[in-house]
Motif scaffolding. Structure first.
Motif: not given
Ligand code: NAI
Length: 309
Positions: A208-220
């Motif tokens: 789904s790519g949700e994991m990528v969004e979670i990683a981005r949110a962790m960073r931001e």
């Protein structure tokens, strides 16, 4: 520039755009052809290393000891600087530069392709910088100049040592990523054995790519603070079960793995494995590619391309 692969190409282009004169040293393969297409002069590594003053060694860590001995060491003169993008070979005593050159590290914390795209977009990415040997008296200036010219100071040049970089890098691969991949496999195996369809599990797990969004949110937003983006049920589940998933024995394993890296035991094992033709690596990869997830991915891809599942 010795090597024109992931890091070599991006760093060469960035250095040239920063106004520096770059000569590429590469054996005659498809990378050399690419460097010529990009407008660089390409010489054999031994000639490029002899011509260069600041010599960046951007070939795979495992081939560096042989290439260094045969093609870089013979052309070194007093005042030259060697720049590595990883701490591995110096930290584990596998490459032995002479006492009259600077030994530096500028290690981007970024994959090669993004070293170029970040530079072009004016975005920052960080790097680790280290000086193992200052023969010239101005080694740090050279390291920081390289970091600046490849665009890494925009994200921050963080002072480190070769050993620190090697420990952080290898421990991330051998503990963090090894563990994450194992957890994902167990998640898939348990849920499919419990009757969930492989397609739904794989989609939820990573497709789904949700994991990528979670990683981005962790960073931001923040490593923990991003939890606010999930439901309260999710927050409660994550926080109340984590200690059972990763119990105290995992810390013991972490210490053992770190100890194998720090003592040089892993480097010895990997050097031996390479000398024997990498039979264990081949077996381990065969096991990974035999996992049912590979077939699920192929089925889903065919379906997405319009074929019947
Ligand atoms: P790469 O695999 O992309 O290197 C390819 C280059 O190495 C080509 O020019 C090829 O001609 C040359 N090469 C390969 N085998 C050779 C051999 N036996 N003899 C002579 N030349 C050979 O390497 P990559 O991934 O760019 O890594 C270079 C350095 O950068 C390594 O020290 C690595 O640890 C470090 N690094 C890599 C990162 C990455 O994103 N790939 C991230 C940060 C650091």
């Amino acid at each position: 520039m010795i090597g024109y692969g992931n890091q070599g190409r991006s760093q060469s282009l960035n250095l040239r755009d920063s106004g520096l004169q770059v000569t590429v040293g590469c054996r005659e393969d498809e990378y050399a052809a690419r460097a010529r297409e990009d407008g660089f002069e390409v010489l054999a590594p031994v000639e490029a290393a002899a011509a260069g003053e600041v010599i960046l060694i951007l070939i795979p860590d495992e081939v560096q000891p042989g290439v260094f001995e045969a093609s870089v060491a013979p052309g070194l003169v007093q005042g030259d600087a060697l720049v590595f993008a990883s701490g591995y070979n110096i930290a584990f005593d596998l490459v032995h530069p002479p006492s009259f050159v600077d030994i530096l590290m500028v290690a981007p914390r970024m994959i090669g392709q993004a070293v170029r795209s970040c530079f072009l977009e004016g975005e920052g990415y960080p790097c680790f910088v280290a000086c193992e040997q200052d023969a010239s008296g101005h080694a740090w200036e050279t390291a920081l100049a390289v970091a600046l010219a490849i665009g890494a100071t925009r994200g921050g040049a963080v002072e480190a040592t070769f050993l620190e970089e090697a420990l952080i890098d290898l421990f991330a691969e051998q503990f963090l990523w090894a563990g994450i991949v194992r957890l994902f496999r167990t998640y898939y195996d348990v849920l499919t054995a419990a009757g969930c369809s492989p397609e739904t599990v794989a989609t939820d797990m990573y497709l789904s790519g949700e994991m990528v969004e979670i990683a981005r949110a962790m960073r931001e937003t923040g490593f923990f603070k991003q939890m606010e983006l999930h439901s309260q049920t999710s927050q409660y589940g994550q926080l109340s079960r984590g200690d059972r998933v990763i119990g105290p024995q995992v810390r013991q394993v972490a210490l053992e793995i770190l100890d194998e890296i720090r003592s040089g035991k892993f480097a010895e094992e990997w050097t031996r494995e390479q000398a024997e033709g990498k039979p264990h690596l081949a077996r381990l990869k065969q096991g990974a590619f035999a996992h049912p997830l590979n077939r699920v991915e192929e089925r889903l891809k065919r379906t997405a391309e319009g074929e019947s599942p």
